[in-house]
Design a protein around this motif. Structure first.
Motif, PDB file in Angstrom:
ATOM      1  N   THR A  86       6.446   1.343 -18.230  1.00 32.99           N
ATOM      2  CA  THR A  86       5.160   1.947 -18.549  1.00 32.99           C
ATOM      3  C   THR A  86       4.268   1.820 -17.322  1.00 32.99           C
ATOM      4  O   THR A  86       4.094   0.721 -16.788  1.00 32.99           O
ATOM      5  N   VAL A  87       3.730   2.945 -16.886  1.00 29.59           N
ATOM      6  CA  VAL A  87       2.837   2.978 -15.733  1.00 29.59           C
ATOM      7  C   VAL A  87       1.430   3.230 -16.247  1.00 29.59           C
ATOM      8  O   VAL A  87       1.158   4.281 -16.839  1.00 29.59           O
ATOM      9  N   ALA A  88       0.541   2.263 -16.038  1.00 33.07           N
ATOM     10  CA  ALA A  88      -0.867   2.422 -16.415  1.00 33.07           C
ATOM     11  C   ALA A  88      -1.617   2.865 -15.171  1.00 33.07           C
ATOM     12  O   ALA A  88      -1.415   2.325 -14.083  1.00 33.07           O
ATOM     13  N   TYR A  89      -2.491   3.862 -15.348  1.00 35.24           N
ATOM     14  CA  TYR A  89      -3.201   4.414 -14.196  1.00 35.24           C
ATOM     15  C   TYR A  89      -4.624   4.770 -14.575  1.00 35.24           C
ATOM     16  O   TYR A  89      -4.977   4.811 -15.748  1.00 35.24           O
ATOM     17  N   ALA A 110      12.084   2.235  -9.931  1.00 38.63           N
ATOM     18  CA  ALA A 110      10.787   2.375  -9.256  1.00 38.63           C
ATOM     19  C   ALA A 110      10.896   1.712  -7.889  1.00 38.63           C
ATOM     20  O   ALA A 110      11.414   0.597  -7.772  1.00 38.63           O
ATOM     21  N   ARG A 111      10.404   2.386  -6.846  1.00 37.20           N
ATOM     22  CA  ARG A 111      10.469   1.855  -5.490  1.00 37.20           C
ATOM     23  C   ARG A 111       9.092   1.842  -4.857  1.00 37.20           C
ATOM     24  O   ARG A 111       8.324   2.793  -5.008  1.00 37.20           O
ATOM     25  N   GLN A 112       8.811   0.750  -4.141  1.00 36.47           N
ATOM     26  CA  GLN A 112       7.615   0.675  -3.309  1.00 36.47           C
ATOM     27  C   GLN A 112       8.016  -0.088  -2.056  1.00 36.47           C
ATOM     28  O   GLN A 112       8.387  -1.266  -2.128  1.00 36.47           O
ATOM     29  N   GLY A 113       7.950   0.570  -0.922  1.00 33.69           N
ATOM     30  CA  GLY A 113       8.385  -0.070   0.321  1.00 33.69           C
ATOM     31  C   GLY A 113       9.832  -0.491   0.198  1.00 33.69           C
ATOM     32  O   GLY A 113      10.681   0.289  -0.241  1.00 33.69           O
ATOM     33  N   ASN A 153       0.818  -1.217   0.000  1.00 38.21           N
ATOM     34  CA  ASN A 153       0.000   0.000   0.000  1.00 38.21           C
ATOM     35  C   ASN A 153       0.851   1.266   0.000  1.00 38.21           C
ATOM     36  O   ASN A 153       0.315   2.372  -0.084  1.00 38.21           O
ATOM     37  N   ALA A 154       2.163   1.104   0.086  1.00 35.83           N
ATOM     38  CA  ALA A 154       3.068   2.258   0.067  1.00 35.83           C
ATOM     39  C   ALA A 154       3.019   2.909  -1.312  1.00 35.83           C
ATOM     40  O   ALA A 154       2.722   2.251  -2.310  1.00 35.83           O
ATOM     41  N   PRO A 155       3.329   4.198  -1.382  1.00 31.45           N
ATOM     42  CA  PRO A 155       3.348   4.852  -2.697  1.00 31.45           C
ATOM     43  C   PRO A 155       4.457   4.281  -3.576  1.00 31.45           C
ATOM     44  O   PRO A 155       5.427   3.716  -3.077  1.00 31.45           O
ATOM     45  N   VAL A 156       4.297   4.419  -4.895  1.00 33.54           N
ATOM     46  CA  VAL A 156       5.302   3.993  -5.862  1.00 33.54           C
ATOM     47  C   VAL A 156       6.057   5.235  -6.313  1.00 33.54           C
ATOM     48  O   VAL A 156       5.462   6.178  -6.847  1.00 33.54           O
ATOM     49  N   ASP A 157       7.367   5.262  -6.069  1.00 31.13           N
ATOM     50  CA  ASP A 157       8.228   6.370  -6.482  1.00 31.13           C
ATOM     51  C   ASP A 157       9.015   5.939  -7.709  1.00 31.13           C
ATOM     52  O   ASP A 157       9.585   4.843  -7.722  1.00 31.13           O
ATOM     53  N   ILE A 177       5.175   6.796 -19.686  1.00 27.06           N
ATOM     54  CA  ILE A 177       6.280   5.946 -20.108  1.00 27.06           C
ATOM     55  C   ILE A 177       7.577   6.593 -19.643  1.00 27.06           C
ATOM     56  O   ILE A 177       7.904   7.708 -20.042  1.00 27.06           O
ATOM     57  N   PHE A 178       8.266   5.861 -18.763  1.00 19.08           N
ATOM     58  CA  PHE A 178       9.561   6.307 -18.255  1.00 19.08           C
ATOM     59  C   PHE A 178      10.635   5.550 -19.026  1.00 19.08           C
ATOM     60  O   PHE A 178      10.496   4.350 -19.275  1.00 19.08           O
TER      61      PHE A 178
END
Length: 173
Positions: free
Chosen positions: A73-76, A60-63, A33-37, A53-54
């Protein structure tokens, strides 16, 4: 995503489900549930397609989990603000926790289902232990990891360290 606690199991499949508080698992304390950086050399936002698209040295970090790749690619969804649904990584993908590292050609992280799938010559290491296969599926909810075969043999392969005995001989007499 535990990532994998190395145990000797069937050569075609590695499946592990350690208890969430068990020592040695890099994901036992993972907070999905942590944010994705995300950091990268470049970002292209395709707002109508609800994706970003990065590219170039993407991290990318989460927790306590870090994913790095050439492209991500980040789909949102954008109904009540940006809500990340899926991460698709390609190009030398590496997934790292404090105690395990997985490498492959591609990775898909389904944020809602909390499942990471890596494909393309996947190699998973924990200390001196390692497993290779064609596909790794990590369930962050159950802390279960499954490695399927790949390559020319279609099998999973691995090498596992054993405790060294003092004063013991190498023969089985």
């Amino acid at each position: 995503m535990a990532l994998l606690r190395f145990l000797l199991v069937a050569p075609v499949l590695v499946a592990v489900a350690p208890a969430s508080g068990q020592q040695g698992s890099g994901l036992s304390g993972f907070n999905s549930n942590a944010p994705v950086d995300v950091e990268a050399d470049r970002i292209e936002v395709q707002d109508r397609a609800d994706r970003a698209i990065f590219s170039g040295n993407v991290v990318a970090r989460q927790g306590n989990m870090t994913m790095s790749a050439a492209r991500l690619t980040v789909a949102y969804t954008d109904t009540r603000g940006v809500d990340v649904q899926r991460l698709e990584a390609s190009g030398g993908v590496m997934l790292r926790t404090p105690s395990e590292t997985a490498r492959g050609s591609f990775a898909l992280y389904d944020v809602n289902r909390r499942i990471v799938t890596m494909t393309g010559g996947v190699q998973l290491t924990q200390g001196q232990n390692r497993v290779q296969g064609g596909r790794l599926v990590l369930d962050l909810n159950s802390h279960r990891a499954v490695m399927d075969g790949g390559g020319s043999s279609g099998r999973v392969s691995g090498r596992f360290t054993v405790p060294q005995r003092q004063g013991g001989s190498s023969s089985n007499n």
